[in-house]
Design a protein around this motif. Structure first.
Motif, PDB file in Angstrom:
ATOM      1  N   LYS A  70       8.319 -28.615  83.948  1.00 54.44           N
ATOM      2  CA  LYS A  70       9.687 -29.006  84.296  1.00 54.44           C
ATOM      3  C   LYS A  70      10.666 -27.865  84.041  1.00 54.44           C
ATOM      4  O   LYS A  70      11.530 -27.581  84.865  1.00 54.44           O
ATOM      5  CB  LYS A  70      10.118 -30.238  83.496  1.00 54.44           C
ATOM      6  N   ARG A  71      10.537 -27.221  82.885  1.00 54.65           N
ATOM      7  CA  ARG A  71      11.449 -26.113  82.566  1.00 54.65           C
ATOM      8  C   ARG A  71      11.294 -24.972  83.559  1.00 54.65           C
ATOM      9  O   ARG A  71      12.281 -24.366  83.966  1.00 54.65           O
ATOM     10  CB  ARG A  71      11.225 -25.626  81.137  1.00 54.65           C
ATOM     11  N   ALA A  72      10.073 -24.666  83.949  1.00 55.72           N
ATOM     12  CA  ALA A  72       9.854 -23.593  84.922  1.00 55.72           C
ATOM     13  C   ALA A  72      10.477 -23.956  86.268  1.00 55.72           C
ATOM     14  O   ALA A  72      11.086 -23.107  86.928  1.00 55.72           O
ATOM     15  CB  ALA A  72       8.356 -23.320  85.081  1.00 55.72           C
ATOM     16  N   SER A  73      10.362 -25.226  86.661  1.00 54.88           N
ATOM     17  CA  SER A  73      10.928 -25.629  87.960  1.00 54.88           C
ATOM     18  C   SER A  73      12.454 -25.622  87.941  1.00 54.88           C
ATOM     19  O   SER A  73      13.078 -25.270  88.937  1.00 54.88           O
ATOM     20  CB  SER A  73      10.393 -27.005  88.381  1.00 54.88           C
ATOM     21  N   VAL A  74      13.049 -25.959  86.824  1.00 57.30           N
ATOM     22  CA  VAL A  74      14.509 -25.948  86.706  1.00 57.30           C
ATOM     23  C   VAL A  74      15.033 -24.515  86.641  1.00 57.30           C
ATOM     24  O   VAL A  74      16.132 -24.220  87.119  1.00 57.30           O
ATOM     25  CB  VAL A  74      14.963 -26.761  85.468  1.00 57.30           C
ATOM     26  N   SER A  75      14.237 -23.616  86.085  1.00 59.92           N
ATOM     27  CA  SER A  75      14.699 -22.237  85.932  1.00 59.92           C
ATOM     28  C   SER A  75      14.895 -21.533  87.270  1.00 59.92           C
ATOM     29  O   SER A  75      15.721 -20.629  87.373  1.00 59.92           O
ATOM     30  CB  SER A  75      13.734 -21.440  85.047  1.00 59.92           C
ATOM     31  N   ILE A  76      14.177 -21.943  88.292  1.00 59.12           N
ATOM     32  CA  ILE A  76      14.278 -21.265  89.591  1.00 59.12           C
ATOM     33  C   ILE A  76      15.667 -21.437  90.208  1.00 59.12           C
ATOM     34  O   ILE A  76      16.364 -20.444  90.439  1.00 59.12           O
ATOM     35  CB  ILE A  76      13.152 -21.719  90.542  1.00 59.12           C
ATOM     36  N   PRO A  77      16.132 -22.655  90.481  1.00 58.32           N
ATOM     37  CA  PRO A  77      17.481 -22.771  91.052  1.00 58.32           C
ATOM     38  C   PRO A  77      18.564 -22.312  90.073  1.00 58.32           C
ATOM     39  O   PRO A  77      19.611 -21.807  90.486  1.00 58.32           O
ATOM     40  CB  PRO A  77      17.615 -24.248  91.406  1.00 58.32           C
ATOM     41  N   SER A  78      18.299 -22.457  88.778  1.00 54.08           N
ATOM     42  CA  SER A  78      19.277 -22.017  87.775  1.00 54.08           C
ATOM     43  C   SER A  78      19.451 -20.502  87.802  1.00 54.08           C
ATOM     44  O   SER A  78      20.577 -19.999  87.751  1.00 54.08           O
ATOM     45  CB  SER A  78      18.839 -22.455  86.374  1.00 54.08           C
ATOM     46  N   ASN A  79      18.342 -19.771  87.889  1.00 51.89           N
ATOM     47  CA  ASN A  79      18.418 -18.313  87.958  1.00 51.89           C
ATOM     48  C   ASN A  79      19.065 -17.843  89.257  1.00 51.89           C
ATOM     49  O   ASN A  79      19.825 -16.873  89.259  1.00 51.89           O
ATOM     50  CB  ASN A  79      17.038 -17.677  87.796  1.00 51.89           C
ATOM     51  N   ILE A  80      18.798 -18.533  90.343  1.00 50.45           N
ATOM     52  CA  ILE A  80      19.430 -18.176  91.617  1.00 50.45           C
ATOM     53  C   ILE A  80      20.937 -18.368  91.514  1.00 50.45           C
ATOM     54  O   ILE A  80      21.720 -17.490  91.894  1.00 50.45           O
ATOM     55  CB  ILE A  80      18.841 -19.000  92.778  1.00 50.45           C
ATOM     56  N   ALA A  81      21.353 -19.487  90.976  1.00 53.46           N
ATOM     57  CA  ALA A  81      22.787 -19.758  90.831  1.00 53.46           C
ATOM     58  C   ALA A  81      23.446 -18.756  89.892  1.00 53.46           C
ATOM     59  O   ALA A  81      24.544 -18.249  90.175  1.00 53.46           O
ATOM     60  CB  ALA A  81      23.002 -21.177  90.321  1.00 53.46           C
ATOM     61  N   GLU A  82      22.794 -18.459  88.785  1.00 53.24           N
ATOM     62  CA  GLU A  82      23.347 -17.513  87.819  1.00 53.24           C
ATOM     63  C   GLU A  82      23.511 -16.131  88.450  1.00 53.24           C
ATOM     64  O   GLU A  82      24.544 -15.483  88.301  1.00 53.24           O
ATOM     65  CB  GLU A  82      22.435 -17.423  86.599  1.00 53.24           C
ATOM     66  N   GLU A  83      22.494 -15.693  89.146  1.00 48.16           N
ATOM     67  CA  GLU A  83      22.529 -14.356  89.720  1.00 48.16           C
ATOM     68  C   GLU A  83      23.468 -14.252  90.911  1.00 48.16           C
ATOM     69  O   GLU A  83      24.059 -13.217  91.159  1.00 48.16           O
ATOM     70  CB  GLU A  83      21.125 -13.916  90.124  1.00 48.16           C
ATOM     71  N   PHE A  84      23.640 -15.325  91.639  1.00 40.66           N
ATOM     72  CA  PHE A  84      24.523 -15.307  92.801  1.00 40.66           C
ATOM     73  C   PHE A  84      25.933 -14.884  92.410  1.00 40.66           C
ATOM     74  O   PHE A  84      26.617 -14.190  93.145  1.00 40.66           O
ATOM     75  CB  PHE A  84      24.548 -16.682  93.486  1.00 40.66           C
ATOM     76  N   GLY A  85      26.343 -15.265  91.227  1.00 40.12           N
ATOM     77  CA  GLY A  85      27.671 -14.905  90.754  1.00 40.12           C
ATOM     78  C   GLY A  85      27.815 -13.436  90.407  1.00 40.12           C
ATOM     79  O   GLY A  85      28.918 -12.895  90.434  1.00 40.12           O
ATOM     80  N   ARG A  86      26.724 -12.763  90.099  1.00 36.05           N
ATOM     81  CA  ARG A  86      26.781 -11.345  89.711  1.00 36.05           C
ATOM     82  C   ARG A  86      26.825 -10.424  90.925  1.00 36.05           C
ATOM     83  O   ARG A  86      27.510  -9.435  90.928  1.00 36.05           O
ATOM     84  CB  ARG A  86      25.590 -10.990  88.840  1.00 36.05           C
ATOM     85  N   GLN A  87      26.024 -10.710  91.895  1.00 35.96           N
ATOM     86  CA  GLN A  87      26.005 -10.011  93.178  1.00 35.96           C
ATOM     87  C   GLN A  87      25.797  -8.499  93.095  1.00 35.96           C
ATOM     88  O   GLN A  87      26.445  -7.736  93.790  1.00 35.96           O
ATOM     89  CB  GLN A  87      27.275 -10.320  93.968  1.00 35.96           C
ATOM     90  N   THR A  88      24.885  -8.039  92.248  1.00 33.11           N
ATOM     91  CA  THR A  88      24.481  -6.640  92.266  1.00 33.11           C
ATOM     92  C   THR A  88      22.995  -6.590  92.615  1.00 33.11           C
ATOM     93  O   THR A  88      22.218  -7.429  92.159  1.00 33.11           O
ATOM     94  CB  THR A  88      24.719  -5.943  90.917  1.00 33.11           C
ATOM     95  N   ASP A  89      22.618  -5.628  93.437  1.00 35.70           N
ATOM     96  CA  ASP A  89      21.233  -5.555  93.902  1.00 35.70           C
ATOM     97  C   ASP A  89      20.235  -5.370  92.761  1.00 35.70           C
ATOM     98  O   ASP A  89      19.192  -5.999  92.733  1.00 35.70           O
ATOM     99  CB  ASP A  89      21.075  -4.420  94.912  1.00 35.70           C
ATOM    100  N   LYS A  90      20.562  -4.492  91.819  1.00 36.81           N
ATOM    101  CA  LYS A  90      19.652  -4.229  90.706  1.00 36.81           C
ATOM    102  C   LYS A  90      19.419  -5.498  89.880  1.00 36.81           C
ATOM    103  O   LYS A  90      18.293  -5.851  89.546  1.00 36.81           O
ATOM    104  CB  LYS A  90      20.210  -3.125  89.821  1.00 36.81           C
TER     105      LYS A  90
END
Length: 108
Positions: free
Chosen positions: A31-51
Motif C-alpha cells: 500500500k505504501r509503495a502504491s501511494v508513493s507513486i502519485p505522491s512523488n509525481i505530485a511533489e515533483e510537479f511543483g518543483r519543475q526542474t529536469d534534474k
C-alpha cells in the motif's frame, strides 16, 4: 488536484483480501509503495526542474518494481484470489513503467 491513480486504487482493493496478520507487513508495504507513486509525481510537479524530476522518476520506477515483486510474493503465498484484478495491476505497472522510461529519455 491530482488525478486519481488507478494502480493505487486497485492495490488497496486487492489487499483487502490479505490475511489480517499481514496488516503491518506485506499489506502495509504494498500500500505504501502504491501511494508513493502519485505522491512523488505530485511533489515533483511543483518543483519543475529536469534534474530533480529525473531523480523522482527513478524513485517511482523503484516503487513500481517493489509493488510488482510484493504482489508476486502475495500470489505465491495464496493471499490473492482475484486474478483479474492482479493482472490489471500488472498491466498498469507495465504501462506506467513505459511512460516513466519515455519521460526519462526526454529529459536526457
Amino acid at each position: 488536484m491530482a488525478k486519481r491513480d488507478k494502480n493505487c486504487h486497485f492495490v488497496y482493493k486487492l489487499t483487502r483480501g490479505f490475511p489480517k496478520e499481514e496488516i503491518y507487513a506485506l499489506t502495509s508495504q504494498v500500500k505504501r509503495a502504491s501511494v508513493s507513486i502519485p505522491s512523488n509525481i505530485a511533489e515533483e510537479f511543483g518543483r519543475q526542474t529536469d534534474k530533480s524530476f529525473n531523480y523522482f522518476l527513478n524513485i517511482i520506477r523503484g516503487s513500481l518494481n517493489k509493488i510488482e515483486t510484493q504482489l508476486i510474493i502475495a500470489k505465491e503465498l495464496k493471499f490473492i484470489s482475484d486474478e483479474n484484478l492482479l493482472n490489471e495491476i500488472f498491466y498498469l505497472i507495465e504501462k506506467e513503467g513505459k511512460m516513466i522510461n519515455a519521460f526519462s529519455k526526454n529529459l536526457k
